[in-house]
Motif scaffolding. Structure first.
Motif, PDB file in Angstrom:
ATOM      1  N   ASP A  48      22.275  44.190  44.232  1.00  0.00           N
ATOM      2  CA  ASP A  48      22.034  43.891  42.814  1.00  0.00           C
ATOM      3  C   ASP A  48      23.243  44.235  41.949  1.00  0.00           C
ATOM      4  N   GLU A  49      23.800  45.400  42.201  1.00  0.00           N
ATOM      5  CA  GLU A  49      24.957  45.830  41.403  1.00  0.00           C
ATOM      6  C   GLU A  49      26.174  44.972  41.706  1.00  0.00           C
ATOM      7  N   LEU A  50      26.368  44.651  42.991  1.00  0.00           N
ATOM      8  CA  LEU A  50      27.511  43.817  43.376  1.00  0.00           C
ATOM      9  C   LEU A  50      27.409  42.420  42.770  1.00  0.00           C
ATOM     10  N   LEU A  51      26.208  41.836  42.766  1.00  0.00           N
ATOM     11  CA  LEU A  51      26.033  40.500  42.189  1.00  0.00           C
ATOM     12  C   LEU A  51      26.382  40.504  40.699  1.00  0.00           C
ATOM     13  N   LYS A  52      25.956  41.552  39.999  1.00  0.00           N
ATOM     14  CA  LYS A  52      26.253  41.637  38.569  1.00  0.00           C
ATOM     15  C   LYS A  52      27.754  41.805  38.332  1.00  0.00           C
ATOM     16  N   LEU A  53      28.362  42.717  39.065  1.00  0.00           N
ATOM     17  CA  LEU A  53      29.794  42.980  38.897  1.00  0.00           C
ATOM     18  C   LEU A  53      30.654  41.806  39.363  1.00  0.00           C
ATOM     19  N   SER A  54      30.156  41.042  40.331  1.00  0.00           N
ATOM     20  CA  SER A  54      30.950  39.939  40.881  1.00  0.00           C
ATOM     21  C   SER A  54      31.233  38.863  39.840  1.00  0.00           C
ATOM     22  N   VAL A  55      30.290  38.650  38.919  1.00  0.00           N
ATOM     23  CA  VAL A  55      30.491  37.669  37.848  1.00  0.00           C
ATOM     24  C   VAL A  55      31.625  38.138  36.939  1.00  0.00           C
ATOM     25  N   SER A  56      31.623  39.424  36.625  1.00  0.00           N
ATOM     26  CA  SER A  56      32.670  40.007  35.793  1.00  0.00           C
ATOM     27  C   SER A  56      34.023  39.948  36.501  1.00  0.00           C
ATOM     28  N   PHE A  57      34.021  40.219  37.797  1.00  0.00           N
ATOM     29  CA  PHE A  57      35.232  40.130  38.620  1.00  0.00           C
ATOM     30  C   PHE A  57      35.826  38.723  38.486  1.00  0.00           C
ATOM     31  N   GLY A  58      34.998  37.706  38.700  1.00  0.00           N
ATOM     32  CA  GLY A  58      35.460  36.326  38.590  1.00  0.00           C
ATOM     33  C   GLY A  58      35.995  36.015  37.206  1.00  0.00           C
ATOM     34  N   GLN A  59      35.308  36.526  36.170  1.00  0.00           N
ATOM     35  CA  GLN A  59      35.753  36.254  34.801  1.00  0.00           C
ATOM     36  C   GLN A  59      37.098  36.910  34.515  1.00  0.00           C
ATOM     37  N   LEU A  65      38.322  43.443  34.708  1.00  0.00           N
ATOM     38  CA  LEU A  65      39.048  43.905  35.899  1.00  0.00           C
ATOM     39  C   LEU A  65      38.669  45.344  36.249  1.00  0.00           C
ATOM     40  N   GLN A  66      38.302  46.127  35.241  1.00  0.00           N
ATOM     41  CA  GLN A  66      37.773  47.467  35.512  1.00  0.00           C
ATOM     42  C   GLN A  66      36.479  47.353  36.329  1.00  0.00           C
ATOM     43  N   ASN A  67      35.644  46.370  35.966  1.00  0.00           N
ATOM     44  CA  ASN A  67      34.420  46.112  36.736  1.00  0.00           C
ATOM     45  C   ASN A  67      34.750  45.643  38.154  1.00  0.00           C
ATOM     46  N   ALA A  68      35.843  44.893  38.283  1.00  0.00           N
ATOM     47  CA  ALA A  68      36.273  44.433  39.607  1.00  0.00           C
ATOM     48  C   ALA A  68      36.647  45.612  40.492  1.00  0.00           C
ATOM     49  N   LEU A  69      37.257  46.628  39.887  1.00  0.00           N
ATOM     50  CA  LEU A  69      37.589  47.839  40.647  1.00  0.00           C
ATOM     51  C   LEU A  69      36.312  48.546  41.097  1.00  0.00           C
ATOM     52  N   THR A  70      35.342  48.682  40.180  1.00  0.00           N
ATOM     53  CA  THR A  70      34.065  49.307  40.527  1.00  0.00           C
ATOM     54  C   THR A  70      33.394  48.554  41.668  1.00  0.00           C
ATOM     55  N   TYR A  71      33.427  47.233  41.596  1.00  0.00           N
ATOM     56  CA  TYR A  71      32.873  46.372  42.650  1.00  0.00           C
ATOM     57  C   TYR A  71      33.511  46.724  43.998  1.00  0.00           C
ATOM     58  N   THR A  72      34.832  46.781  44.002  1.00  0.00           N
ATOM     59  CA  THR A  72      35.558  47.040  45.249  1.00  0.00           C
ATOM     60  C   THR A  72      35.248  48.433  45.789  1.00  0.00           C
ATOM     61  N   MET A 112      47.211  41.720  41.409  1.00  0.00           N
ATOM     62  CA  MET A 112      48.074  40.674  40.858  1.00  0.00           C
ATOM     63  C   MET A 112      47.630  40.272  39.449  1.00  0.00           C
ATOM     64  N   ALA A 113      46.319  40.304  39.206  1.00  0.00           N
ATOM     65  CA  ALA A 113      45.799  39.985  37.862  1.00  0.00           C
ATOM     66  C   ALA A 113      46.225  41.060  36.860  1.00  0.00           C
ATOM     67  N   VAL A 114      46.122  42.332  37.246  1.00  0.00           N
ATOM     68  CA  VAL A 114      46.525  43.424  36.352  1.00  0.00           C
ATOM     69  C   VAL A 114      48.002  43.306  36.001  1.00  0.00           C
ATOM     70  N   LEU A 115      48.843  43.044  36.994  1.00  0.00           N
ATOM     71  CA  LEU A 115      50.277  42.926  36.732  1.00  0.00           C
ATOM     72  C   LEU A 115      50.595  41.727  35.838  1.00  0.00           C
ATOM     73  N   THR A 116      49.830  40.638  36.012  1.00  0.00           N
ATOM     74  CA  THR A 116      50.035  39.463  35.150  1.00  0.00           C
ATOM     75  C   THR A 116      49.651  39.783  33.711  1.00  0.00           C
ATOM     76  N   LEU A 117      48.505  40.430  33.511  1.00  0.00           N
ATOM     77  CA  LEU A 117      48.091  40.843  32.164  1.00  0.00           C
ATOM     78  C   LEU A 117      49.138  41.762  31.539  1.00  0.00           C
ATOM     79  N   LYS A 118      49.689  42.638  32.367  1.00  0.00           N
ATOM     80  CA  LYS A 118      50.713  43.569  31.890  1.00  0.00           C
ATOM     81  C   LYS A 118      51.931  42.801  31.368  1.00  0.00           C
ATOM     82  N   LYS A 119      52.345  41.786  32.100  1.00  0.00           N
ATOM     83  CA  LYS A 119      53.502  40.988  31.681  1.00  0.00           C
ATOM     84  C   LYS A 119      53.203  40.240  30.384  1.00  0.00           C
ATOM     85  N   ILE A 120      51.982  39.733  30.267  1.00  0.00           N
ATOM     86  CA  ILE A 120      51.598  39.021  29.037  1.00  0.00           C
ATOM     87  C   ILE A 120      51.605  39.985  27.854  1.00  0.00           C
TER      88      ILE A 120
END
Length: 363
Positions: A194-205, A266-273, A293-301
């Protein structure tokens, strides 16, 4: 360059490959990132996840094809849903769609469309639970994406809720599917279903928002904007005024807010992992490489809010290698992963500004 490249433009040669070889070559042709991350998965998961990505890419190809009108795209998407569910009609579908593709569609995607019958045959060689997870994802994506074909997107989406919905259709539902496949693979993972399914949507977003922010100016060149106006209304900027030459502090302020929202996902993605068993290093690395790679891209932006080309915020190959190494070294330790995430994502959150998305799970 000597491996899949000559093959990818020759469907006849591709058709002679084994299922595993075919999916590997097609993945390399349509997405180098996923060609890198999917092989990290356990042997029992790789075929289903590779196949899932190819199915989603077929939907993407239909949606992006400039030679098809909105009605054709809707029809092809609807037919493809049934093909994935039943395994029937793939050859006729490919025969009709393939000649309609323009030269703007890359050669690897031309080959993928020609080879739809083979891809679908692989789909239906999987077990029932895997097929159902893939079919559900394709149905959500193929029903949701055509809605945006009818919209005038030159002035962006109206609200952040609209952006959430779009991200769900193109990425959140993929996150759900992956969570279902992981749960099917491991009873230990399924304990957190249940928790993974919820967090997975946030991960994708989080991943999708990062791509949208990176590609703002490429999209603007095509007269398309996926940003939400209500975020920019707060800063006093009208997205209808956005052009590839825009240089406006109010626009950059809105970007900072969106970066902060993406960071939260992406914080939720970490929790998921971190909920995944520590010994499942393959699945953890699959998640962590994309997250890193997403975190580093956001950092560059964030460090270059005045960028006007996606190439200016694209992370280097050395950064990719460093991400992979750091993830491999810390994959088993939740503490190290938290420290690494906090260190690399420092400065991405806008102080005093928070956005809480609505849940899409179970749509």
């Amino acid at each position: 360059m000597n491996g899949p490249q000559p093959l990818i433009t020759n469907p006849q040669l591709l058709s002679q490959l084994s299922d595993a070889e075919l999916q590997a070559v097609l993945l390399e042709g349509v997405s180098r990132t996923f060609a890198l991350t999917i092989p990290q998965l356990p042997e029992n998961l790789y075929p289903a996840v590779a196949n899932a990505y190819l199915l989603c890419r077929i939907v993407d190809t239909i949606e992006d094809e400039i030679s098809l009108n909105a009605e054709q795209k809707k029809r092809f998407c609807s037919e493809f849903i049934q093909i994935v569910k039943t395994g029937e009609g793939a050859q006729a579908f490919a025969d009709e769609l393939a000649p309609l593709l323009s030269t703007q569609t890359i050669p690897a995607e031309h080959s993928l469309i020609h080879l739809i019958p083979r891809v679908i045959a692989i789909t239906h060689s999987l077990d029932r639970a895997q097929i159902e997870a893939l079919a559900c994802c394709v149905e959500t994506m193929a029903n949701g994406m055509p809605v945006y074909q009818a919209l005038d997107l030159r002035a962006g989406l109206k609200t952040m809720k609209d952006m959430d919905d779009y991200c769900y259709y193109v990425a959140g539902c993929v996150g759900e599917m992956l969570a279902k496949l992981f749960c099917h693979y491991s009873p230990q993972i399924d304990a957190h279903r249940d928790e993974l399914l919820k967090l997975s949507v946030s991960f994708g977003q989080g991943l999708q928002m990062t791509n949208i922010l990176k590609d703002i100016w490429d999209d603007a060149q095509r007269g398309v904007c996926w940003l939400p106006q209500d975020i920019f209304t707060e800063t006093g900027f009208n997205l209808a005024d956005l052009t590839p030459t825009t240089n406006d502090e109010r626009f950059r302020k809105g970007l900072e807010h969106l970066i902060s929202i993406a960071h939260g996902h992406l914080q939720n993605a970490l929790t998921y992992t971190q909920l995944l068993p520590r010994h499942e290093t393959g699945i953890r690395n699959f998640c962590l490489w994309a997250l890193g790679m997403a975190v580093l891209t956001l950092k560059k932006i964030k460090q270059n809010l005045s960028f006007n080309e996606s190439s200016q915020v694209k992370i280097s190959r050395n950064s990719v290698k460093a991400t992979i190494l750091a993830c491999k070294l810390s994959a088993r330790s939740n503490l190290l992963l938290s420290l690494l995430f906090n260190l690399t994502s420092q400065g991405l959150k806008t102080p005093g500004w928070q956005y809480l998305p609505e849940s899409h799970t179970g749509q």
